[in-house]
Design an enzyme around this catalytic site. Sequence first.
Site, PDB file in Angstrom:
ATOM      1  N   GLU A  96       0.765  -1.222  -0.094  1.00 44.53           N
ATOM      2  CA  GLU A  96       0.090   0.074   0.026  1.00 44.53           C
ATOM      3  C   GLU A  96       0.703   1.222  -0.004  1.00 44.53           C
ATOM      4  O   GLU A  96       1.974   1.213   0.384  1.00 44.53           O
ATOM      5  CB  GLU A  96      -0.813   0.092   1.195  1.00 44.53           C
ATOM      6  CG  GLU A  96      -1.681  -1.051   1.330  1.00 44.53           C
ATOM      7  CD  GLU A  96      -2.583  -0.828   2.776  1.00 44.53           C
ATOM      8  OE1 GLU A  96      -2.254  -0.331   3.394  1.00 44.53           O
ATOM      9  OE2 GLU A  96      -3.543  -1.658   2.940  1.00 44.53           O
ATOM     10  N   CYS A 109       2.864   8.454   1.829  1.00 41.06           N
ATOM     11  CA  CYS A 109       3.062   7.536   2.719  1.00 41.06           C
ATOM     12  C   CYS A 109       3.483   6.069   1.939  1.00 41.06           C
ATOM     13  O   CYS A 109       2.751   5.632   1.231  1.00 41.06           O
ATOM     14  CB  CYS A 109       2.032   7.317   3.661  1.00 41.06           C
ATOM     15  SG  CYS A 109       2.131   6.035   5.042  1.00 41.06           S
TER      16      CYS A 109
END
Length: 351
Positions: A96, A109
């Site tokens: 992710e 992120c």
Amino acid sequence: MNTASTKSDIRSFSLEDLRSKFIELNEKSFRANQIYEWLWKKSATSFDEMTNISKSLRDKLNEIFVINAVKINSSQFSSDKTIKNSFVLHDTHLIEGVLIPTPDRMTACVSSQVGCSLTCKFCATGYMDRKRNLNADEIYDQVVLIDKQAKENYGIPLTNIVYMGMGEPLLNYSNVLKSIEKLTSEDGLNMASKRITVSTAGIAKMIKKLGDDNVKFNLALSLHAANDEKRNEIMPINEQNSLKSLAEALKYFYSKTKNPVTYEYIVFNNFNDGIEDAKELAKFCKHIPCKVNIIEYNPISFADFTNAEEDKIEVFANYLKKQGVTTNIRRSRGKDIDAACGQLAVKEGAK
């Protein structure tokens, strides 16, 4: 002819190694410089993009090498403009990465591992097995893809990178540092080290190693409790890395780098949100110059934790501020999508 599985990953070669390889292939060594620039400065994901390289050489490169580029598998768009991505790797594993836009910054992120071995009780990734470490190029690719997303959707390039996605960065130490080298190098994306933050759950000996390596990027510690008993309960890693050992490691890190540290503190309802908890945190903050980011919890289906009540968060933050601790409240992002770390990959992987 080589099959894809037996081709060499060209991004695993240093520039010097690549030059040697090109001489071995009876090619001029300066071609290696051109290829290296395409890979790391221009972020090319195929040899066909390398327009100043002859077709015959590109064909030869395709025969011998592979670029294991990370690709976007799916994206979720939040009403607050957060974009959560699942990325697919060359071996079909999912990881992710998140784009977090705020008025003053555009933050990526990124993940450092496929899954995680630390089993933190409040984190979706903690309920996944750790499959493997990411290579430096796989971390680099996440930044490139999220930067492209920021420009396409908001017309603004990335300003910051946080290693706060899936995995524990300090358990993939070598590849994390190599990826930062590529991101900050003039031969790479030329981003400022001070715009990069590596977040750890707290591995004392590796925090000391960061100090020995005199790193220029920022360090964040996912603290979430300044009390060993509570921290053991939610973060089993604390059993081998007590708050005392972490404090010693952080003092050592600061003595070497002079970099203040950020403590991340998720406030869980009726667990670590009381004044006594705030007092313990304020005491821990006295070890070295630091700031505290109080983070709203984004609940996951695997865990029973819920976010602390807003008035309790305010009281908690105000206590820290009165003790002279620089304190920010970070509101939860992407509440309407699978934005908690690991949520989307778990869901996608279950399909």
